[in-house]
Design a protein around this motif. Structure first.
Motif, mmCIF file in Angstrom:
data_model
loop_
_atom_site.group_PDB
_atom_site.id
_atom_site.type_symbol
_atom_site.label_atom_id
_atom_site.label_comp_id
_atom_site.label_asym_id
_atom_site.label_seq_id
_atom_site.Cartn_x
_atom_site.Cartn_y
_atom_site.Cartn_z
ATOM 1 N N VAL A 1 5.968 -2.832 -26.572
ATOM 2 C CA VAL A 1 5.999 -1.483 -26.002
ATOM 3 C C VAL A 1 5.769 -1.510 -24.499
ATOM 4 N N ALA A 2 5.179 -2.607 -23.988
ATOM 5 C CA ALA A 2 4.836 -2.675 -22.566
ATOM 6 C C ALA A 2 4.476 -4.112 -22.204
ATOM 7 N N SER A 3 4.291 -4.344 -20.921
ATOM 8 C CA SER A 3 3.722 -5.615 -20.494
ATOM 9 C C SER A 3 2.273 -5.692 -20.955
ATOM 10 N N GLY A 4 1.745 -6.893 -21.052
ATOM 11 C CA GLY A 4 0.347 -7.067 -21.418
ATOM 12 C C GLY A 4 0.065 -7.058 -22.905
ATOM 13 N N GLN A 5 1.103 -7.007 -23.735
ATOM 14 C CA GLN A 5 0.916 -7.001 -25.186
ATOM 15 C C GLN A 5 0.777 -8.412 -25.756
ATOM 16 N N GLY A 6 1.110 -9.419 -24.942
ATOM 17 C CA GLY A 6 1.012 -10.806 -25.401
ATOM 18 C C GLY A 6 2.345 -11.412 -25.780
ATOM 19 N N LYS A 7 3.458 -10.923 -25.188
ATOM 20 C CA LYS A 7 4.784 -11.427 -25.562
ATOM 21 C C LYS A 7 4.917 -12.926 -25.326
ATOM 22 N N THR A 8 4.495 -13.392 -24.151
ATOM 23 C CA THR A 8 4.676 -14.812 -23.843
ATOM 24 C C THR A 8 3.797 -15.678 -24.721
ATOM 25 N N THR A 9 2.558 -15.258 -24.940
ATOM 26 C CA THR A 9 1.657 -16.006 -25.819
ATOM 27 C C THR A 9 2.248 -16.105 -27.220
ATOM 28 N N VAL A 10 2.721 -14.976 -27.745
ATOM 29 C CA VAL A 10 3.277 -14.964 -29.097
ATOM 30 C C VAL A 10 4.577 -15.766 -29.152
ATOM 31 N N THR A 11 5.447 -15.607 -28.153
ATOM 32 C CA THR A 11 6.713 -16.345 -28.155
ATOM 33 C C THR A 11 6.458 -17.840 -28.097
ATOM 34 N N ALA A 12 5.507 -18.253 -27.263
ATOM 35 C CA ALA A 12 5.168 -19.681 -27.164
ATOM 36 C C ALA A 12 4.588 -20.196 -28.477
ATOM 37 N N ALA A 13 3.671 -19.423 -29.063
ATOM 38 C CA ALA A 13 3.067 -19.833 -30.333
ATOM 39 C C ALA A 13 4.112 -19.879 -31.443
ATOM 40 N N LEU A 14 5.018 -18.902 -31.439
ATOM 41 C CA LEU A 14 6.065 -18.842 -32.465
ATOM 42 C C LEU A 14 7.036 -20.011 -32.322
ATOM 43 N N ALA A 15 7.429 -20.318 -31.087
ATOM 44 C CA ALA A 15 8.331 -21.448 -30.866
ATOM 45 C C ALA A 15 7.698 -22.751 -31.335
ATOM 46 N N ARG A 16 6.439 -22.943 -30.978
ATOM 47 C CA ARG A 16 5.754 -24.176 -31.383
ATOM 48 C C ARG A 16 5.562 -24.213 -32.906
ATOM 49 N N LYS A 17 5.240 -23.080 -33.524
ATOM 50 C CA LYS A 17 5.035 -23.015 -34.972
ATOM 51 C C LYS A 17 6.339 -23.357 -35.712
ATOM 52 N N LEU A 18 7.445 -22.794 -35.247
ATOM 53 C CA LEU A 18 8.733 -23.073 -35.895
ATOM 54 C C LEU A 18 9.104 -24.545 -35.722
ATOM 55 N N ARG A 19 8.833 -25.107 -34.562
ATOM 56 C CA ARG A 19 9.083 -26.541 -34.351
ATOM 57 C C ARG A 19 8.253 -27.379 -35.314
ATOM 58 N N GLN A 20 6.994 -27.012 -35.462
ATOM 59 C CA GLN A 20 6.106 -27.758 -36.358
ATOM 60 C C GLN A 20 6.591 -27.696 -37.802
ATOM 61 N N SER A 21 7.296 -26.611 -38.167
ATOM 62 C CA SER A 21 7.786 -26.452 -39.538
ATOM 63 C C SER A 21 9.137 -27.139 -39.750
ATOM 64 N N GLY A 22 9.636 -27.797 -38.709
ATOM 65 C CA GLY A 22 10.885 -28.528 -38.839
ATOM 66 C C GLY A 22 12.122 -27.767 -38.418
ATOM 67 N N ARG A 23 11.958 -26.529 -37.927
ATOM 68 C CA ARG A 23 13.100 -25.764 -37.443
ATOM 69 C C ARG A 23 13.406 -26.150 -35.995
ATOM 70 N N THR A 24 14.678 -26.139 -35.650
ATOM 71 C CA THR A 24 15.098 -26.373 -34.275
ATOM 72 C C THR A 24 15.105 -25.043 -33.535
ATOM 73 N N VAL A 25 14.465 -25.010 -32.357
ATOM 74 C CA VAL A 25 14.257 -23.750 -31.644
ATOM 75 C C VAL A 25 14.785 -23.857 -30.215
ATOM 76 N N ARG A 26 15.464 -22.803 -29.774
ATOM 77 C CA ARG A 26 15.814 -22.644 -28.363
ATOM 78 C C ARG A 26 15.249 -21.300 -27.902
ATOM 79 N N VAL A 27 14.795 -21.247 -26.659
ATOM 80 C CA VAL A 27 14.176 -20.029 -26.131
ATOM 81 C C VAL A 27 14.871 -19.622 -24.838
#
Length: 431
Positions: A13-39
């Motif tokens: 909804v706005a800046s400061g909601q944690g988009k970059t933190t969540v996107t980084a955590a999500l990318a790393r989580k998907l990588r750890q699960s064996g999925r190939t990720v591009r951002v």
């Protein structure tokens, strides 16, 4: 050729909601699960992409319907879809903010949205916010990641309130976060044990992989773009690259190489001299104000950049690069440091944001697009030889200064928007 991948616009909804933190955590989580990720990152940005590159293991490029252009956006997405299971596009500001907005980009390519919602001060209202984000545009809302929840019970209340909108995951309120400063996040090289921090953030993300894998795939047809003429063939460009000069689009470097240039890198912060073999010099933006004392004492760097200009070598200096070439730089503590003195005047840091937004430079070669974002002002008697135009309201934007073979501006240029103009910068040709 048609390629497919699960593509998600990660917005809020706005800046400061944690988009970059969540996107980084999500990318790393998907990588750890064996999925190939591009951002990818929506709009002009230099710092978030470097964090996301560390999280995903791949270079992060900008997508913007205006600055990057629709054909280049489509080509980049199609190429990524050929090798990725998931493509994450981190949005900018709020979902509907800007022109074009993150929602515009998502709708243009029929990409579903994954909303990051800061649930720290609400419970069932998370559902109302999610439905509002979905219906205002509307957009295809594929799910929500609730950030800063207090407990599993809190997450369960949010999930129930969202009705038909899936809760893809949540992050418990914690001390794990990415450090920030006046222009955004701290650079990755300055974050101690960044890789371990990203792993911890991924571990903390309670992600429903079944929800993620159930998300629809998006199809992309490959696009053939116009070939770039090798206007810089045989030219060597010295590119400053370190923590003081870190604001570099990967696409800018690609564009220079596609123009035929050979790139060599040096570090003014390490007191590297401008390589003598260089035909031209590129000084991108960054944080010279944080390293002004060191830059002021680095005589090899100062002597060599003065010699390059004296020899008539074309120099293009953007924002922080320009600040380092003034007579002096006053940092945020009010301390003044001597700089290269190739441009008359003084760069002064201020608490108030001086400029932010997309700009373009009209040239004889075409429209060179980019943006401006700075907290300093330049106190100088020098008049600009050209000025950018602000995309939002078509008003006069940033000055482009010239002293001999040196050209400098607060304007951050996106070279692929007009490769011919980018070549002119490093050939010393008139714009």
């Amino acid at each position: 050729m048609v390629s497919r991948a699960r593509v998600l616009m990660v917005s809020a909804v706005a800046s400061g909601q944690g988009k970059t933190t969540v996107t980084a955590a999500l990318a790393r989580k998907l990588r750890q699960s064996g999925r190939t990720v591009r951002v990818f990152k929506t709009g002009p940005d230099f710092i978030d992409p470097r964090i996301l590159q560390a999280a995903s293991g791949h270079a992060v490029y900008s997508l913007d319907l205006w600055m990057t252009g629709e054909p280049a956006c489509r080509q980049q997405l199609a190429h990524a879809a050929q090798e990725a299971d998931f493509i994450l596009i981190e949005g900018v500001m709020g979902l509907y903010d800007g022109n074009p907005s993150s929602a515009d980009l998502a709708r243009f390519f029929d990409v579903p949205v994954l909303a990051v919602l800061d649930a720290s001060a609400m419970a069932q209202t998370v559902g109302a916010v999610a439905m509002g984000l979905r219906d205002f545009g509307p957009v295809r809302l594929a799910g929500v990641i609730a950030n800063r929840v207090a407990s599993e019970g809190h997450a369960a209340m949010a999930k129930e309130a969202m009705r038909d909108i899936p809760l893809a995951g949540y992050l418990i309120r914690q001390k794990l976060s990415l450090p920030e400063r006046h222009l955004g996040l701290v650079l990755p090289d300055e974050v101690e044990h960044l890789d371990a921090l990203l792993d911890q953030m991924a571990d903390a993300l309670a992600l429903d992989l079944a929800v993620m894998d159930a998300m629809p795939e998006t199809e992309f047809a490959d696009v053939t773009t116009e070939q770039i003429a090798p206007l810089l063939q045989g030219k060597t460009i010295a590119v400053a690259r370190d923590d003081a000069f870190a604001f570099l689009y990967p696409a800018n470097l690609d564009c220079l190489q596609q123009l035929g240039a050979q790139l060599i890198y040096f570090s003014p912060l390490a007191n590297d001299a401008v390589p003598a073999s260089a035909d031209a010099v590129y000084l991108p933006g960054g944080y010279p104000e944080l390293h002004a004392a060191a830059l002021a004492q680095n005589t090899a760097w100062l002597t060599s950049v003065r010699a390059a200009v004296a020899a008539g070598k074309p120099v293009w200096a953007e924002c922080g690069g320009m600040m380092a070439l003034t007579e002096a730089l006053q940092d945020q503590d009010g301390v003044t440091h001597s700089m290269a003195a190739l441009l008359p005047g003084k760069a002064v840091m201020q608490e108030k944001l001086a400029a932010l937004g997309p700009h373009f430079l009209s040239t004889t070669c075409g429209e060179l697009r980019g943006h401006s974002f700075h907290y300093s002002r330049l106190e100088t008697h020098l008049e600009g030889v050209l000025h950018t135009t602000r995309h939002r309201d078509q008003k006069t934007g940033e000055a482009v200064y010239q002293q001999g073979s040196l050209r400098a501006s607060y304007f951050h240029a996106y070279f692929p928007s007009c490769p011919r103009a980018a070549a002119a910068l490093f050939l010393g040709e008139a714009l």
